[in-house]
Write a protein that holds these residues in place. Structure first.
Motif, PDB file in Angstrom:
ATOM      1  N   PHE A   1       7.123  11.435  -2.130  1.00 13.45           N
ATOM      2  CA  PHE A   1       7.596  10.701  -0.957  1.00 13.45           C
ATOM      3  C   PHE A   1       6.542  10.596  -0.280  1.00 13.45           C
ATOM      4  O   PHE A   1       5.386  10.845  -1.088  1.00 13.45           O
ATOM      5  N   HIS A   2       6.564   8.723  -0.693  1.00 13.65           N
ATOM      6  CA  HIS A   2       5.940   8.041   0.400  1.00 13.65           C
ATOM      7  C   HIS A   2       5.428   7.334   1.349  1.00 13.65           C
ATOM      8  O   HIS A   2       6.753   7.083   1.521  1.00 13.65           O
ATOM      9  N   GLU A   3       4.755   7.411   2.083  1.00 12.44           N
ATOM     10  CA  GLU A   3       4.955   6.194   2.971  1.00 12.44           C
ATOM     11  C   GLU A   3       4.279   4.460   2.628  1.00 12.44           C
ATOM     12  O   GLU A   3       2.839   5.067   1.767  1.00 12.44           O
TER      13      GLU A   3
ATOM     14  N   VAL B   1       8.328  -2.914 -13.429  1.00 11.52           N
ATOM     15  CA  VAL B   1       8.728  -1.559 -13.502  1.00 11.52           C
ATOM     16  C   VAL B   1       7.153  -0.173 -13.534  1.00 11.52           C
ATOM     17  O   VAL B   1       6.323  -0.709 -14.056  1.00 11.52           O
ATOM     18  N   TYR B   2       8.011   1.139 -12.906  1.00 13.40           N
ATOM     19  CA  TYR B   2       6.772   2.011 -13.346  1.00 13.40           C
ATOM     20  C   TYR B   2       7.455   2.326 -14.521  1.00 13.40           C
ATOM     21  O   TYR B   2       8.278   2.633 -15.144  1.00 13.40           O
ATOM     22  N   PRO B   3       6.136   3.141 -15.134  1.00 14.29           N
ATOM     23  CA  PRO B   3       6.233   4.229 -16.385  1.00 14.29           C
ATOM     24  C   PRO B   3       6.460   5.548 -16.761  1.00 14.29           C
ATOM     25  O   PRO B   3       7.108   5.788 -15.244  1.00 14.29           O
TER      26      PRO B   3
ATOM     27  N   ILE C   1       1.175  -1.011  -0.302  1.00 13.18           N
ATOM     28  CA  ILE C   1      -0.188   0.331   0.188  1.00 13.18           C
ATOM     29  C   ILE C   1       1.139   1.534  -0.293  1.00 13.18           C
ATOM     30  O   ILE C   1       1.869   1.643   0.666  1.00 13.18           O
ATOM     31  N   SER C   2       0.361   2.264  -0.992  1.00 17.98           N
ATOM     32  CA  SER C   2       1.456   3.277  -1.582  1.00 17.98           C
ATOM     33  C   SER C   2       0.854   4.961  -0.413  1.00 17.98           C
ATOM     34  O   SER C   2      -0.223   5.299  -1.189  1.00 17.98           O
ATOM     35  N   ARG C   3       1.275   5.157   0.477  1.00 21.17           N
ATOM     36  CA  ARG C   3       0.373   6.811   0.186  1.00 21.17           C
ATOM     37  C   ARG C   3       1.923   8.220  -0.153  1.00 21.17           C
ATOM     38  O   ARG C   3       2.722   8.128   0.368  1.00 21.17           O
ATOM     39  N   ARG C   4       1.234   8.077  -1.608  1.00 25.85           N
ATOM     40  CA  ARG C   4       1.956   9.008  -2.222  1.00 25.85           C
ATOM     41  C   ARG C   4       1.531  10.492  -1.774  1.00 25.85           C
ATOM     42  O   ARG C   4       1.001  11.353  -2.044  1.00 25.85           O
ATOM     43  N   VAL C   5       2.148  11.022  -0.911  1.00 24.86           N
ATOM     44  CA  VAL C   5       2.072  12.709   0.069  1.00 24.86           C
ATOM     45  C   VAL C   5       2.536  13.233  -0.574  1.00 24.86           C
ATOM     46  O   VAL C   5       2.013  14.579  -0.426  1.00 24.86           O
TER      47      VAL C   5
HETATM   48  C1  LIG Z   1       9.718  -0.241  -0.677  1.00 20.85           C
HETATM   49  C2  LIG Z   1       9.000  -0.012  -2.877  1.00 20.85           C
HETATM   50  O1  LIG Z   1       9.465   0.208  -3.747  1.00 20.85           O
HETATM   51  N1  LIG Z   1       7.812  -0.530  -2.512  1.00 20.85           N
HETATM   52  C3  LIG Z   1       6.710  -0.796  -3.132  1.00 20.85           C
HETATM   53  C4  LIG Z   1       5.789   0.939  -3.725  1.00 20.85           C
HETATM   54  C5  LIG Z   1       7.028   2.230  -4.195  1.00 20.85           C
HETATM   55  N2  LIG Z   1       7.345   2.124  -2.479  1.00 20.85           N
HETATM   56  C6  LIG Z   1       5.873   3.581  -3.922  1.00 20.85           C
HETATM   57  O2  LIG Z   1       5.520   3.866  -3.206  1.00 20.85           O
HETATM   58  O3  LIG Z   1       4.680   3.568  -5.065  1.00 20.85           O
END
Ligand SMILES: CC(=O)NCC[C@H](N)C(=O)O
Length: 129
Positions: A37-39, A123-125, A22-26
């Motif tokens: 910057f993410h949790e 991969v992320y785009p 789970i990614s919280r993209r702040v």
């Molecule tokens: C540590 C890591 O790469 N986890 C996958 C999700 C990534 N951190 C994100 O926030 O998109």
């Protein structure tokens, strides 16, 4: 100045959930910081194949446990509070959750836009608007 609380992101489109994290993209690309910057919570007992070909990522582990394995050399590193790793060579890896949720703080350069998830190759785009 930007001031936010992670709770402002939870439950919105910028909290991205997969089967393994789970990614919280702040902070996002649109915030103009040059990084995002993410949790992130890595779920217990999971494995994620990751290869950020288009990004550099640094990760600060805050609580919980897990493991990272770099695929090129098969090295494994235990993850827990205080461990920081940086994928400075776009290192392809397996990220594994441990017994407890692994909570980490992540920085991405270039920044993500908000909705990125890994493709079949991990991969992320390059540039999602
Ligand atoms: C540590 C890591 O790469 N986890 C996958 C999700 C990534 N951190 C994100 O926030 O998109």
């Amino acid at each position: 100045m930007i001031v936010r609380h992670v709770n402002d992101v939870i439950g919105t489109e910028n909290e991205v959930r997969t089967d393994t994290w789970i990614s919280r993209r702040v902070l996002l690309k649109k915030d103009g910081m040059g990084f995002s910057f993410h949790e992130t919570i890595i779920l217990p007992g999971t494995e994620t194949h990751i290869h950020y070909k288009n990004h550099l990522e640094a990760v600060w582990c805050v609580e919980g446990d897990g493991e990272i394995e770099t695929i090129a050399d098969g090295k494994k590193y235990a993850l827990g509070p205080g461990v920081v790793y940086a994928l400075n060579e776009h290192d392809e890896h397996y990220l594994r959750g441990g017994k407890m949720p692994l909570r980490v703080i992540c920085v991405f350069n270039p920044p993500v836009s908000g909705q990125e998830v890994h493709d079949a190759d991990g991969v992320y785009p390059a540039d999602l608007d």
